[in-house]
Write an enzyme that holds these catalytic residues in place. Structure first.
Site, PDB file in Angstrom:
ATOM      1  N   GLN A 139      44.688  18.936  43.704  1.00 28.00           N
ATOM      2  CA  GLN A 139      43.005  18.408  44.593  1.00 28.00           C
ATOM      3  C   GLN A 139      43.471  19.355  46.408  1.00 28.00           C
ATOM      4  O   GLN A 139      44.777  18.472  46.351  1.00 28.00           O
ATOM      5  CB  GLN A 139      42.325  17.193  44.521  1.00 28.00           C
ATOM      6  CG  GLN A 139      41.156  17.373  45.487  1.00 28.00           C
ATOM      7  CD  GLN A 139      39.619  17.906  45.142  1.00 28.00           C
ATOM      8  OE1 GLN A 139      40.061  18.145  43.924  1.00 28.00           O
ATOM      9  NE2 GLN A 139      39.142  18.926  45.817  1.00 28.00           N
TER      10      GLN A 139
ATOM     11  N   ASP B 259      42.291  27.865  38.664  1.00 25.02           N
ATOM     12  CA  ASP B 259      41.621  27.197  40.799  1.00 25.02           C
ATOM     13  C   ASP B 259      42.093  28.829  40.961  1.00 25.02           C
ATOM     14  O   ASP B 259      40.996  29.777  41.476  1.00 25.02           O
ATOM     15  CB  ASP B 259      41.873  26.163  41.714  1.00 25.02           C
ATOM     16  CG  ASP B 259      41.384  25.033  41.670  1.00 25.02           C
ATOM     17  OD1 ASP B 259      39.905  25.222  41.886  1.00 25.02           O
ATOM     18  OD2 ASP B 259      41.629  24.107  42.748  1.00 25.02           O
TER      19      ASP B 259
ATOM     20  N   LYS C 171      34.538  16.294  38.864  1.00 26.39           N
ATOM     21  CA  LYS C 171      35.089  17.360  38.271  1.00 26.39           C
ATOM     22  C   LYS C 171      35.041  16.349  36.901  1.00 26.39           C
ATOM     23  O   LYS C 171      35.239  16.821  35.956  1.00 26.39           O
ATOM     24  CB  LYS C 171      36.104  17.964  38.623  1.00 26.39           C
ATOM     25  CG  LYS C 171      36.228  18.950  39.709  1.00 26.39           C
ATOM     26  CD  LYS C 171      37.909  18.523  40.322  1.00 26.39           C
ATOM     27  CE  LYS C 171      37.170  20.521  42.030  1.00 26.39           C
ATOM     28  NZ  LYS C 171      37.975  20.350  42.986  1.00 26.39           N
TER      29      LYS C 171
END
Ligand code: NAP
Length: 285
Positions: free
Chosen positions: A95, A118, A51
């Site tokens: 995460q 997300d 990322k």
């Protein structure tokens, strides 16, 4: 035809980099993505590194905050609250998975939905199902882009999604429905899975079992999207949920693992960060 997510992602990232290059002048700064990594799970470390690399390619500012696995739920929630209130942060990504003593649902719900890159926050999930403005989850969004890039017609087709998780199976089913496919969602309790899978013009597999879908489960000419990321038990190499070598000659299009859905997920994360940045500046999503 093998659809390369790697190539499509590279080309979309180049376009995004050109767009972001204009932001300093237009808005005074570039988008800022903050990724929080709790603990040192090797897969999570590798995802977070990916990322950060993609952010650099696109010109997005990336901050990775690393916290010890012993961090308390309260401390993590406080950190998220600080990021929510920090005007220099446009996107927040926690995460997953988190250590067992932390309630993931509570953590996801604590993120400001407008910064939830997300697309996992309940408000964004509701937006998807109610067709309201929202942040779309990255993997499902990437799958639709892959199908469109490959020229697969979705409207009116029979789509079968194997897997019903909140992060892949369910949202990709809804996106396919939004594209006017007729969608069947299969899962571990589905009877006659092979027969159901064979009815698919578009087969999306998100199970997490190496080479589970065999060639006899695929209709001649189907478009096959393999979301799975597994270790081959024999070679130890990365492999998908489908038997790629056997299915490729039968499918009209198929995604490889690695190099298919994975790169598109990160690419869509970059797109979501830009969209959150623009939305916070009154530019429509
Ligand atoms: P998950 O939450 O474990 O869900 C797996 C789904 O597969 C469940 O709905 C389960 O059914 C179904 N399933 C399991 N065994 C089955 C069987 N024998 N027959 C039919 N269905 C079966 O997994 P996930 O998070 O959706 O991830 C799936 C895979 O995609 C994993 O390999 C993951 O690593 C990968 N993934 C890749 C990306 C990417 O960017 N490439 C992103 C996310 C995930 P039940 O609901 O009945 O239990």
């Amino acid at each position: 035809m093998v659809i390369s997510g790697k190539e499509l992602a590279a080309s979309l990232k180049r376009d995004m980099a050109a767009q972001v290059a204009t932001f300093e002048e237009k808005y005074g700064r570039v988008p800022h993505l903050t990724v929080v990594l709790v603990g040192d799970n090797p897969a999570s470390v590798s995802y977070v590194t990916g990322k950060s690399k993609a952010s650099a390619e696109v010109g997005i500012k990336n901050t990775t905050i690393r916290k010890d696995a012993s961090i308390s739920e309260e401390e993590l929630l406080q950190l998220i609250d600080n990021l929510n209130n920090d005007n220099s942060v446009d996107g927040i990504l926690i995460q997953l998975p988190l250590p067992a003593h932390i309630d993931e649902n509570k953590v996801i719900a604590a993120i400001n939905p407008a910064k939830d890159v997300d697309g996992f926050h309940p408000a964004n999930v509701a937006g998807l199902w109610l067709k309201q403005p929202c942040v779309l989850p990255c993997t499902p969004k990437g799958i639709i882009k892959l199908l469109k890039k490959a020229g697969v017609e979705i409207a009116g087709k029979n789509a079968v999604v194997i897997g019903r998780s909140n992060i892949v199976g369910l949202p990709v089913s809804k996106l396919l429905l939004n594209e006017n496919a007729t969608v069947t969602i299969a899962h571990s309790r589905t009877h006659n899975l092979a027969e159901v899978a064979r009815s698919a013009d578009i087969l999306v597999v998100a199970i997490g079992k190496p080479r589970f879908v065999t060639a006899d489960m695929v209709k001649e000419g189907a478009a096959v999207i393999d979301v799975g990321v597994n270790r081959d038990p024999e070679s130890g190499r990365l492999c998908g949920d489908t038997d790629f070598a056997a299915i490729e000659p039968k499918a009209s299009v198929i995604t490889p693992v690695p190099g298919g859905v994975g790169p598109m997920t990160i690419c869509c994360l970059m797109e979501n960060t830009i969209e959150c940045f623009l939305a916070q500046r009154g530019k429509i999503r």
